[in-house]
Design an enzyme around this catalytic site. Structure first.
Site, mmCIF file in Angstrom:
data_model
loop_
_atom_site.group_PDB
_atom_site.id
_atom_site.type_symbol
_atom_site.label_atom_id
_atom_site.label_comp_id
_atom_site.label_asym_id
_atom_site.label_seq_id
_atom_site.Cartn_x
_atom_site.Cartn_y
_atom_site.Cartn_z
ATOM 1 N N TYR A 110 0.868 -1.182 0.000
ATOM 2 C CA TYR A 110 0.000 0.000 0.000
ATOM 3 C C TYR A 110 0.901 1.226 0.000
ATOM 4 O O TYR A 110 2.041 1.163 0.455
ATOM 5 C CB TYR A 110 -0.951 0.010 1.212
ATOM 6 C CG TYR A 110 -0.234 -0.034 2.548
ATOM 7 C CD1 TYR A 110 0.080 1.138 3.245
ATOM 8 C CD2 TYR A 110 0.145 -1.242 3.123
ATOM 9 C CE1 TYR A 110 0.753 1.099 4.469
ATOM 10 C CE2 TYR A 110 0.808 -1.294 4.338
ATOM 11 C CZ TYR A 110 1.109 -0.121 4.998
ATOM 12 O OH TYR A 110 1.776 -0.158 6.203
ATOM 13 N N ASP A 140 -2.549 2.017 16.969
ATOM 14 C CA ASP A 140 -2.327 1.540 15.592
ATOM 15 C C ASP A 140 -2.358 2.693 14.584
ATOM 16 O O ASP A 140 -2.372 2.468 13.379
ATOM 17 C CB ASP A 140 -3.347 0.454 15.213
ATOM 18 C CG ASP A 140 -3.060 -0.187 13.866
ATOM 19 O OD1 ASP A 140 -1.874 -0.410 13.550
ATOM 20 O OD2 ASP A 140 -4.023 -0.445 13.113
ATOM 21 N N TYR A 176 3.162 -10.804 13.951
ATOM 22 C CA TYR A 176 1.834 -10.470 13.432
ATOM 23 C C TYR A 176 1.357 -11.613 12.544
ATOM 24 O O TYR A 176 1.985 -11.930 11.536
ATOM 25 C CB TYR A 176 1.915 -9.163 12.632
ATOM 26 C CG TYR A 176 0.568 -8.571 12.253
ATOM 27 C CD1 TYR A 176 -0.596 -8.869 12.942
ATOM 28 C CD2 TYR A 176 0.463 -7.664 11.189
ATOM 29 C CE1 TYR A 176 -1.813 -8.314 12.604
ATOM 30 C CE2 TYR A 176 -0.756 -7.099 10.836
ATOM 31 C CZ TYR A 176 -1.883 -7.427 11.540
ATOM 32 O OH TYR A 176 -3.099 -6.870 11.197
#
Ligand code: 0GY
Length: 297
Positions: A45, A249, A152
């Site tokens: 992204y 976050d 993660y």
């Protein structure tokens, strides 16, 4: 080149909840600014700039004292943006790096000097091309003193992650609890599987974070105010109170379709940690042990 995306709220509300003095936002990121720190050619992204000044303004607005800046996948293994933000923080930030597992020991030492206290292994296929477990274990075995590993992954690979996690020779911090399906409730199979992982080692920590991701409308959840998240996660925080750390976050990578209000995220804290003692552990005592151990008695 894809369009650069904005994934954060332009004017988050002031939370009703006041964090305790010294509270740490222990999971946040910086993006660029691109003119100084370009994004990785492998980035999945391409975000707008969200640099340290914006992060520190948000920290103050939300009533926090410190940040732990986690290297975001869009910067690959070049930790310059994270290190630059730490350097500009007046000692109020430390970080988690993402490294090429072949990194030299003297480069790890330089990251330590720059305020890094852990490395992140990302297993999300939508974010990274590969996650070589053998190489990850090799580098995990030669980290500077008192570092840890942040992992993660998503709940569907928890079982296959267990042998790897078991072999990590330093403490492990699991991002967003390994993304369980919170709609199953506190005793649902995915939350039970995560508890079993926590029970397998006493030095596995976790982040009871990201109601916006785990209770998202696009994931079949109900969205803000994220009631399913609150009821599934509160018992976990209470039962493992010495092993959890919390973060916003921000700038919420990839959340451009359902951008959370950071003030509302902070107002989740008293719902998952209802007592002052739990709040102090989640926001101060626990993250200080991992990131500023020299300041703990
Ligand atoms: C998060 C979650 C995400 C992204 C990243 O490094 C990253 O790009 O971690 C995600 O897209 O789920 O914790 O920031």
């Amino acid at each position: 080149m894809p369009d650069r995306i904005t994934s954060w709220h332009s004017s988050p509300t002031k939370p009703r909840f006041t964090p305790p003095p010294g509270a740490v936002d222990a999971h946040c990121h910086v993006f660029g600014p691109m003119a100084l720190h370009s994004f990785s050619p492998k980035a999945k992204y391409l975000p707008q700039d969200a640099g340290p000044e914006m992060l520190f303004a948000l920290r103050d607005h939300l009533g926090f004292s410190r940040n732990v800046i986690v290297q975001a996948s869009c910067h690959g293994t070049d930790n310059a943006a994270t290190l630059d933000a730490i350097a500009k923080s007046d000692g109020k930030a430390r970080g988690v790096a993402v490294v090429d597992p072949a990194i030299a020991d003297n480069e790890l030492a330089a990251l330590h000097d720059g305020g890094i206290r852990g490395i992140r292994f990302n297993f999300l296929k939508r974010l990274v091309d590969d996650a070589p477990k053998d190489k990850f274990l090799e580098v995990a075995g030669r980290l500077p003193k008192d570092w840890h590993v942040v992992i993660y992954f998503e709940a569907d690979i928890l079982e296959e992650m267990r042998a790897f996690i078991d072999a990590v020779p330093v403490p492990v911090v699991v991002d967003h609890m390994g993304r369980p399906d919170v709609s199953q409730g506190p005793d649902g199979p995915e939350m039970r599987a995560f508890r079993s992982l926590l029970d397998s080692r006493s030095d596995i920590w976790f982040k009871p974070t990201c109601p916006d991701r785990l209770d998202a409308i696009k994931e079949g959840g109900r969205g803000d105010p994220w009631d399913a998240f609150a009821s599934a996660v509160a018992p976990l925080v209470s039962d493992y109170a010495d092993r959890c750390i919390w973060g916003t976050d921000w700038p919420h990578p990839n959340m451009q379709d359902e951008i959370p209000d950071d003030g509302h995220l902070v107002d989740m804290i008293p719902r998952i940690a209802p007592t002052e003692e739990l709040q102090r552990k989640l926001l101060v005592t626990n993250p200080m042990k991992l990131y500023w151990p020299e300041q703990c008695e």
